[in-house]
Each structure stands twice: as C-alpha cells, then as structure tokens.
Design an enzyme around this catalytic site. Structure first.
Site, PDB file in Angstrom:
ATOM      1  NE  ARG A  29      45.009  42.374  41.606  1.00 47.35           N
ATOM      2  CZ  ARG A  29      44.061  43.285  41.818  1.00 47.35           C
ATOM      3  NH1 ARG A  29      42.870  42.923  42.283  1.00 47.35           N
ATOM      4  NH2 ARG A  29      44.291  44.551  41.568  1.00 47.35           N
TER       5      ARG A  29
ATOM      6  CE  LYS B 276      48.631  49.117  32.757  1.00 47.56           C
ATOM      7  NZ  LYS B 276      47.814  49.467  33.924  1.00 47.56           N
TER       8      LYS B 276
END
Length: 491
Positions: free
Chosen positions: A342, A268
């Site tokens: 996820r 990120k």
C-alpha cells in the site's frame, strides 16, 4: 507469444488433416450428444458407435469432460477425443479448450473440430482455454510432457481465434513475469522487461530510477526499496489509440510491483516467503494488459503504472515507527513494514491523480491475506467509489472468467488508520480486524475524488495446482478482466 504452442485455424473437415495429426478432438453437447455437425463423419468408426462409447464411459457432455478412443486411419493410429462443451457458453468452451490442451500434451499436432454454434465470443474463449492450459514455466530442462507443438482449429473464424490467442498471450506474459525467480527479478530487471515489451507492443515508456523517485517526492516507493541493494523503479507505460483525433476516455492502471517481499524488518516466516516472487503479480497483470491493447484495438487511452521495489531487511531498511512523506505530501506512519504494498501504491495513485487526470483509476495488487481468507482462491476483492465503475468491473470479471466480489468501503473503519504522528497509519488499529477493507481505505486517501477501484487479488493471483485454464504458480489473474473492461474488440 510466450506460449510455445502454435495455434492456427483452417477451413475444412476433420478428415482433411486427420491422417497428419496425432489427436483429433470432436465436440459433444450436454446430454450427451455428438455435435450434429460432425455426427455423420463419425458414423461407423467405432465398434460400439459414438453414442454407445459415451454411454459406456458414463459421459454427460459436461465442459472439461473428455472420452478417448484410438482409431486406425490409413496406415496409422490417431487418438479421437470426444470432448464435452456443456451449454456451449464461453465459460464452458474455455474449460473445454483447456481439457483438450491437457490431453494433448506430449503430441506434435492436435486437430480440433470446434462446436458448430459457438460464435465469435465462444471461439475466442475456446482459444484462450487451449493456450492458457498449454502454458509452462521452467528454469532448466523441458517438462516431461510438454504442451502440443501445434493445435489446428477447424474453423474459418480466424479473427475470433486471433483475439483469443492475443488475450492468452497477454496472460502468459503476466505469468512469466510473476513466475521468474526473484534472484533474477530485480526492479531494474522488471523495468527492462517493460521496455522490451513496450517496444514490441507499440507503447511509450518512461522509467524513473531511485534518484528521480527521491527528487520527485515518491517517498513510499523509496522507503520500501531502501533495505535492498537493488533500488526501486517506477514504470510508466502509455497507450494511445490509433485514432487520436477522436476524444478518448483515459484510464490509469496501477500495479503493485514488489519483486520480492520478505516483510522487511517485520520479517515473514519462511513458509510465507516461498511464493513472494509473485508479490508483483498485480504489476505483471498491468504490463500484460498493456501489451495487448494495440492488437485488440482498444479505443481507450491507457496509462499503466507499476511501482517496483524489493522489500528486504538491512541497516538501511525502513523501520516500524518511521513516517513517510508520499507523492503530493500526505504522510503515513509505518506500523508494520510487511504492509509495504500500500505504501508504493499510494505514491503511484497520488501521482496519477495529480498529474495524469484519468477518467477512471484502477489498481490491482496481491495486497492482503485477509482478502484471500474472505474469498478464497477464485474471486478477487473489489472496492470502488462509484457503483457504475463497480458494475462494469463485475461484469467484465464474470464474462472473462476472472470473477470479482464487491466489498464495502466501510466508513466506520476509517478511524482504524488514524495516526498520532502522521496523516494516516499503514495498518489498522483499534480491534477492527478488517485487514482488506482497512487497506482499501488507506489507498482511497491517495485517489482524490476520482472514480477509483481497487482489486485485491492475493487469492486468485496464485494457484497451487492446475485446474482448467489455470496453471500452477502465477495465474495472470486480472489481464482478462481488464482487457474485457477496456473493450478491446469485445475481448
């Protein structure tokens, strides 16, 4: 309870304790009009009169509106707050309570006359607002204006006040866990906090370490945590109702517990990492919810699962192009290591489906920026496989002050997660550009045919500023709506 403010209730009039407190708060109905239960007590206390003071301040009696005036009582001066309660609904009273808490900062003792027609549900919401807005989290010295040390509600509805305080306490636990800096908050630390809270709350707990996870086939949790020197954990909390002879519905709650998310090798930008200590806010909400179940006498059997890992880049980190074998055997291709939530949720959901046999399965996670873009900072995105479950959660969100908006599980988008080398891919391809929906479709693959709901709370789990009962930082979003849905004494 993590909130330092002591909240209690007493049966009496305003002036029974007015001379011993720094602030007295009296309700004002929309209009504005002093609550008739207290109008006579205020007669003659103001040079202008209470009605004239409200008119001078252009008050309307709306929730969150506060008008203050100093009063000389005996040898001292007490601040009188006239606070608006709007239509007197639980939502309005929650906001009114929060406004009083903020005005009472820096005080030792605040006395509050409650609205005469509030009812138990309204009083519980009022207590929630008072305590949630009193929340502080700091590493180091105290804030310049700490929350009031003590708040006394002038009411004999002790049970309602206690219920509101219990819910607010559970929210504060979730906020504390999410606000704790990641330097301290390893997966092991989170597991230790869960063990401590379980002991205090009458829960049983099982912690799976990295060896058990690897041996048990929890490939997603292991892969996401592989880049960190601090290994992953799976936290399992269990609550059994006090009446075990009665058949109880079984619900499994699953929370994302990424204790810090750098994005892994799909790193990120720096700005996007600043709030990533709260990427385990879903897991914190599950733990906070579990701590309140016994106190609220929830009649449902509940299992809470928190998949905890730290997503960092290193030579041992998972790579784009890797294939993971999840619990139960389904494989997923990793196309982006920053879509890690996820992957850990998949293992927990598959385990719940295969081993725990729940009647309903609900997960909560700060999963996608797409949900935040779609719904902003106040609504969580709701995906569900059954209309009845969706309706229950929507109602619980509206009643608790944590609203949800139902989103579609669009079957046409399922092909976006097709993979050339595995059963599914962890991000969408093909130009669908429906990040939150595609993530929900990925998770659905691991839920069997059970009643399942997914709450994507990337927006409301964090706040950049204080507003009503919401405090800057982690909000504890999800605790109130889950407790309401589970039915704890009509929480």
């Amino acid at each position: 309870m993590p909130v330092n403010t002591q909240l209690n209730s007493v049966d009496g009039t305003i002036w029974d304790i007015a001379s011993t407190v720094e602030v007295v708060a009296v309700p004002v109905l929309a209009g504005p009009e002093i609550d008739p239960a207290y109008a006579e007590e205020l007669t003659g206390l103001f040079a202008l009169g209470a009605a004239d003071l409200l008119a001078h301040e252009k008050a309307k009696g709306g929730p969150g509106e506060v008008v203050g005036a100093p009063l000389r009582l005996g040898d001292g001066i007490t601040d009188l707050l006239l606070y608006g309660v709007g239509d007197g609904s639980p939502a309005a009273l929650r906001r009114a309570g929060a406004a009083i808490a903020r005005r009472g900062r820096g005080c030792a003792h605040v006395a509050v006359a409650v609205p005469s027609g509030a009812g138990d549900e309204g009083l519980a919401a009022f207590a929630e607002g008072l305590l949630m807005a009193s929340y502080d989290f700091r590493v180091g010295g105290p804030p310049k204006k700490p929350a009031a040390e003590k708040i006394t509600l002038l009411t004999d509805a002790e049970a309602a006040v206690e219920r509101g305080a219990t819910v607010a306490g559970a929210v504060a636990i979730a906020r504390d866990l999410a606000n704790t800096p990641s330097r301290e908050k390893s997966p092991q630390w989170l597991a230790e906090q869960a063990e401590r809270l379980a002991a205090e709350s009458g829960l049983t707990v099982r912690i799976r370490d990295e060896r058990e996870l690897r041996a048990g086939g929890f490939g997603g949790i292991v892969a996401v945590g592989a880049g960190s020197a601090r290994p992953p954990r799976l936290i399992e909390l269990t609550y059994e109702p006090d009446a075990p002879d009665a058949p109880a519905r079984h619900v499994v709650l699953v929370g994302k517990g990424i204790t810090f998310d750098s994005g892994g090798l799909s790193l990120k930008p720096n700005e996007s990492m600043k709030n990533m200590k709260t990427d385990m806010a879903g897991g914190a909400a599950v733990i906070g919810t579990m701590t309140a179940l016994r106190a609220l006498r929830v009649p449902v059997r509940v299992t809470g699962l928190v998949a905890a890992a730290e997503n960092l880049p290193s030579g041992s980190a998972m790579r784009p192009g890797d294939v993971i074998r999840h619990y139960g055997g389904t494989t997923s291709e990793v196309l982006n290591t920053d879509a890690e939530g996820r992957l850990v949720l998949a293992d927990a959901l598959a385990y719940a489906d295969a081993e725990l046999d729940p009647d309903a399965l609900v997960d909560i996670a700060t999963l996608t920026g797409a949900a935040k873009l779609a719904l902003g900072l106040r609504h969580g995105a709701l995906y569900a496989t059954q209309d009845a479950l969706a309706a229950e959660l929507l109602g619980a969100g509206a009643d608790s002050g944590e609203p949800l908006w139902r989103m579609p599980l669009t079957e046409d988008y399922r092909e976006a997660i097709d993979s050339d080398v595995a059963d599914i891919a962890n991000i969408g391809r093909g130009g669908f550009r429906a990040g939150s929906i595609v993530a929900a479709l990925f998770l659905r693959e691991f839920t069997g045919r059970r009643a399942w709901a997914h709450l994507d709370v990337a927006g409301p789990a964090r706040a950049g500023s204080d507003d009503a009962e919401i405090t800057r930082g982690a909000t504890g979003y999800g605790v109130r709506l889950l407790l309401r849905w589970l039915g704890g004494r009509n929480a």
